[in-house]
Design a protein around this motif. Structure first.
Motif: not given
Length: 481
Positions: A257, A261, A322, A363, A448, A451-452
């Motif tokens: 991430a 990002n 995100t 994060n 992203n 992914t998060c």
């Protein structure tokens, strides 16, 4: 720590605005202009893990102060440089000092905060980078327009000396963290050769093509170094990068991430500032003022992030961040044109800034909370290495893609900010290049978000963290740079 962080981050954001004048007055070509930006990020990235390991071994205070001195000296010399390629070399030296700072700053900040206030402390610390983004473009535009581009480097010197003296007086003389003190020299060489070769190839492939010896050599260095590095790190007692950490899903997803990002949003400030100079023909100061909404929003969101974590989990805050970044980039993609009003651009810049400010501290809290003190430097360095790799990839992508629709003869005019005067009919082609670049950034931001979201799901039966000591040591830290 925050003042020194403002210092180093300010240099990059100010230089983004000053770059067109640097290009004009040093008679630099497009390749030198690109490397003034890329060389700093590339060098910082490849040195992260080296300095992270050294900090764990020999102490963070000494390395932090050495980094400050190195950055300040390089800034003084860069302001005296007669040509663009010498500036590139001194930016490499600046990057070495910055790498020493970034691998240590958050650990030193953490010692001042109790655990229940750490989220707030990290939010405020992260805001220092947003302050640099906020002030940097204005500072860069002011110095460029009134004093000359050399002051974009020279103003760092008195601030750096102040930070150096202040740090020498107040930073505690703590003993280095305990544990093994070996240094894997072959592993460090493989990191420098492999990662450096990959980033070099990615930054030059669009301009030179895959068949160019520089690009092919960089790819070959990475391909050869990667398996050797994995083999080496799996056997040595003192690995540069503990590859077992990537078996821990939170660590693997968190670092992924960070990479995505950075790749998605790191170039927005430069891209928008250059847009108003190259497309609209504006001077550096007005162009710098146009990107301030992003930095103001990022600073406010960074400070708010720690308090927001009282009610929401850090994972949830990261997902919100995100998503806001994705919305802002998609909005710029849909509206960008030579005649677009400023108001919608400002609104989308605010969304990107809010997303960035919420994502970074949350994060990092998820990723590094609980790392024991004697592994803090190298683990944080691994995170920063991947984050900076994403920044280098994103910057190289943007610098290459925006000029693809234009004839090669006009590339220098784009980076000099003079395209609207040199070739007004080419502006429409440059806007197409902007759309391609923003499309790539939007796609990365969408990945992203996925992914998060995956990381935010409860992981029933997930394996335990690799590090048996995972559980905050007395100096455990998170870094938010």
């Amino acid at each position: 720590m925050s003042l020194a962080s403002v210092l180093t981050a300010l240099g990059g954001s100010a230089l983004n605005v000053a770059l067109p004048q640097v290009v004009r007055q040093t008679h630099a070509g497009a390749d030198a202009a690109s490397w003034i930006l890329i060389a700093f990020q590339l060098t910082t990235t490849v040195l992260m893990v080296v300095f992270g390991r050294l900090a764990d071994m020999f102490g963070r205070r000494t390395m932090y102060l050495t980094g400050l001195a190195t950055y300040t000296l390089a800034s003084l010399l860069a302001g005296l440089a007669p040509d663009a390629w010498l500036i590139v070399a001194l930016r490499v030296l600046q990057a070495g000092g910055t790498a020493m700072l970034l691998t240590n700053s958050a650990a030193l900040v953490t010692d001042a905060f109790p655990r229940d206030r750490l989220g707030e402390g990290m939010g405020v610390y992260t805001a220092s980078f947003s302050i640099a983004q906020l002030v940097g473009p204005t500072v860069g535009g002011f110095f460029t327009e009134h004093l000359g581009w050399r002051w974009v480097f020279w103003y760092n010197v008195p601030i750096g000396l102040l930070c150096l003296v202040w740090g020498a007086l107040v930073l505690p003389r703590a003993r280095p963290a305990g544990g093994e003190r070996g240094l894997d020299l072959p592993g460090n060489v493989l990191v420098l050769a492999g990662l450096g070769g990959l980033l070099l190839a990615l930054s030059e492939v669009t301009r030179l093509g895959w068949g160019h010896p520089l690009v092919a050599g960089g790819v070959a260095a990475f391909v050869l170094a990667l398996p050797l590095f994995i083999l080496r790190e799996g056997r040595t007692r003192h690995p540069v990068v503990d590859i077992r950490l990537f078996r821990d899903p939170p660590f693997a997803l968190g670092t992924t991430a960070s990479f995505l990002n950075a790749a998605a949003r790191i170039s927005v400030l430069f891209l928008v500032s250059l847009f108003f100079q190259a497309v609209r023909g504006e001077a550096p100061v007005p162009a710098a003022l146009k990107v301030l909404p992003l930095s103001v929003a990022a600073m406010a969101a960074s400070v708010t992030s720690g308090f927001l974590q009282r009610w929401l989990s850090p994972r949830a805050v990261a997902v919100i961040g995100t998503s806001l970044t994705l919305t802002g980039l998609a909005g710029l993609l849909c509206t960008i044109s030579a005649t677009v009003p400023y108001a919608p651009m400002a609104a989308f810049l605010v969304l990107i800034g809010l997303g960035s400010g919420l994502f970074l501290p949350s994060n990092t809290t998820v990723l590094l909370d609980g790392v024991p003190s004697n592994r803090l430097g190298i683990v944080n360095a691994m995170r920063l290495m991947l984050q900076n790799t994403g920044g280098v990839v994103g910057t190289a992508m943007v610098l290459s893609v925006i000029t693809v629709p234009l004839p090669a003869a006009l590339h220098d005019s784009v980076f000099a900010g003079t395209l609207s005067q040199a070739a007004p009919t080419a502006i429409a082609d440059l806007v197409i290049g902007y759309r391609w670049a923003l499309g790539c950034m939007t796609a990365v931001a969408a990945l992203n978000v996925l992914t998060c979201l995956h990381r935010a799901r409860p992981a029933a039966g997930a394996p335990a963290p690799v590090d048996a000591n995972r559980g905050r040591g007395q100096n455990g830290s998170v870094s938010a740079s």
